[in-house]
Scaffold this motif. Structure first.
Motif, PDB file in Angstrom:
ATOM      1  N   GLU A 174      39.062  26.354  46.236  1.00 59.09           N
ATOM      2  CA  GLU A 174      38.354  27.542  45.761  1.00 59.09           C
ATOM      3  C   GLU A 174      39.260  28.756  45.892  1.00 59.09           C
ATOM      4  O   GLU A 174      40.136  28.806  46.763  1.00 59.09           O
ATOM      5  CB  GLU A 174      37.057  27.763  46.548  1.00 59.09           C
ATOM      6  N   ALA A 179      35.498  34.731  37.413  1.00 63.76           N
ATOM      7  CA  ALA A 179      34.507  33.855  38.046  1.00 63.76           C
ATOM      8  C   ALA A 179      33.682  33.099  37.010  1.00 63.76           C
ATOM      9  O   ALA A 179      33.278  31.950  37.232  1.00 63.76           O
ATOM     10  CB  ALA A 179      33.600  34.677  38.955  1.00 63.76           C
ATOM     11  N   GLU A 180      33.433  33.724  35.886  1.00 66.30           N
ATOM     12  CA  GLU A 180      32.691  33.054  34.810  1.00 66.30           C
ATOM     13  C   GLU A 180      33.548  31.992  34.124  1.00 66.30           C
ATOM     14  O   GLU A 180      33.051  30.948  33.715  1.00 66.30           O
ATOM     15  CB  GLU A 180      32.226  34.095  33.784  1.00 66.30           C
ATOM     16  N   LYS A 181      34.833  32.254  34.039  1.00 62.33           N
ATOM     17  CA  LYS A 181      35.741  31.364  33.307  1.00 62.33           C
ATOM     18  C   LYS A 181      36.141  30.145  34.136  1.00 62.33           C
ATOM     19  O   LYS A 181      36.288  29.036  33.594  1.00 62.33           O
ATOM     20  CB  LYS A 181      36.994  32.142  32.895  1.00 62.33           C
ATOM     21  N   HIS A 182      36.314  30.338  35.441  1.00 62.42           N
ATOM     22  CA  HIS A 182      36.839  29.269  36.295  1.00 62.42           C
ATOM     23  C   HIS A 182      35.807  28.857  37.342  1.00 62.42           C
ATOM     24  O   HIS A 182      35.351  29.684  38.136  1.00 62.42           O
ATOM     25  CB  HIS A 182      38.115  29.726  37.001  1.00 62.42           C
ATOM     26  N   GLU A 183      35.484  27.592  37.358  1.00 60.90           N
ATOM     27  CA  GLU A 183      34.478  27.091  38.302  1.00 60.90           C
ATOM     28  C   GLU A 183      34.922  27.261  39.749  1.00 60.90           C
ATOM     29  O   GLU A 183      34.097  27.457  40.649  1.00 60.90           O
ATOM     30  CB  GLU A 183      34.207  25.615  38.003  1.00 60.90           C
ATOM     31  N   ARG A 184      36.226  27.199  40.002  1.00 58.28           N
ATOM     32  CA  ARG A 184      36.720  27.292  41.384  1.00 58.28           C
ATOM     33  C   ARG A 184      36.833  28.733  41.884  1.00 58.28           C
ATOM     34  O   ARG A 184      37.124  28.946  43.070  1.00 58.28           O
ATOM     35  CB  ARG A 184      38.093  26.621  41.486  1.00 58.28           C
ATOM     36  N   LYS A 223      35.278  32.204  43.033  1.00 61.98           N
ATOM     37  CA  LYS A 223      34.024  32.749  43.556  1.00 61.98           C
ATOM     38  C   LYS A 223      34.214  34.231  43.868  1.00 61.98           C
ATOM     39  O   LYS A 223      35.210  34.616  44.485  1.00 61.98           O
ATOM     40  CB  LYS A 223      33.594  31.986  44.815  1.00 61.98           C
TER      41      LYS A 223
END
Length: 312
Positions: free
Chosen positions: A31, A51-56, A58
């Motif tokens: 993360e 944060a919207e583009k990448h799941e990792r 936060k």
């Protein structure tokens, strides 16, 4: 390995995307924790997009959504982290492809609690290079040779001669090792809170050298770097370093396991910066006092290039 990379974000809209992408290149990075610290620019908007583009990725802010400084932001990130290892990255810096090469091997040894390496320099603009090249040039920030873990703390406080230093960007630490610390980052230090943290961390944990002869991360230098303004003298360096060493002195005095020799050395370094930061007449009164009372305090200071610049 599950690594949580913590990035405090302040006034870094131009650079934070590059920092995040440099961390996401590694499978070991579980993360990337962005802690947005009420930036005056559009950094929050950029962080939300990441944060919207990448799941990792936060995104966090302080509970009051206010500005609390890099130390408090890193502390928030540490507490929010769910990885087994913690790594740090400033929002205007970035990792290189070899960033965790040494960690993959060294952390197989359970005695290794942290790994440090070397960082290089990147100038984000020609103007930044003109302003700061005479300070950083193209030098590595590194420890000059491999040292056993027991020598890292004495080396960082200046008791091992030409030891060198390492940056928080090149540090990876077992999260469980942080339980040994008396405290995380000191939130009342606006500058050098990372240096204070690294010195105390080296006292409590076993830190091992990783890659020291080439950079694993890069310091991004630009016109508004706060620490570059200190290094260049735009912000008086002694006034910030005297606060750092005051914190270290107070901590060392209250640490029951602190060897006497190391405590005395920290006190002497603190005195040298106190003298350098004093008004002219008081400064020379303090010099005379310690020449009579504790000559080693003056001698310790005179070996420090920053002290000499301030004194003379």
């Amino acid at each position: 390995m599950k690594i949580s990379v913590i990035i405090p974000v302040y006034n870094a809209e131009k650079y934070v995307t590059n920092a995040v992408e440099s961390a996401l290149q590694f499978d070991e990075v579980f993360e990337v924790i962005l802690v947005e610290d009420k930036s005056p620019d559009n950094a929050l908007k950029v962080c939300k997009t990441l944060a919207e583009k990448h799941e990792r990725v936060k995104l966090f802010q302080h509970p009051d959504k206010g500005n609390h400084g890099a130390g408090a932001s890193r502390n928030l990130g540490i507490k929010a982290a769910s990885g087994d290892y913690i790594a740090f990255l400033d929002a205007d810096d970035f990792y290189l492809p070899n960033r965790f090469d040494a960690e993959r091997e060294l952390f197989k040894n359970p005695e290794v609690e942290g790994v440090y390496g070397a960082i290089g320099v990147h100038y984000w603009s020609e103007k930044a290079k003109e302003q700061y090249f005479n300070i950083y040039q193209d030098r590595l920030t590194t420890v000059y040779k491999n040292h056993p873990a027991k020598d890292v703390f004495p080396g960082l406080i200046g008791m091992r001669g030409s030891f060198g230093l390492f940056s928080i960007d090149a540090l990876t630490i077992r999260k469980s090792a942080l339980d040994k610390m008396d405290a995380l980052m000191k939130t009342d230090l606006k500058l050098h809170q990372d240096t204070d943290f690294l010195m105390r961390l080296a006292f409590y944990t076993k830190l091992y050298p990783g890659i020291l002869d080439e950079p694993v991360a890069v310091r991004g230098v630009h016109e508004s770097n706060r620490i570059s303004q200190v290094d260049s003298g735009k912000v008086k360096p002694a006034s910030t370093r005297v606060l750092l060493w005051k914190h270290l002195k107070n901590w060392a005095q209250n640490e029951p396991k602190m060897p006497k020799e190391q405590l005395l050395h920290i006190k002497r370094i603190h005195r040298s910066f106190e003298i350098a930061n004093a008004p002219f007449l008081k400064k020379w009164g303090m010099v005379l006092k310690y020449l009579v009372k504790d000559f080693r305090s003056i001698r310790s200071g005179l070996y420090n290039i920053n002290f000499r610049k301030e004194l003379f």
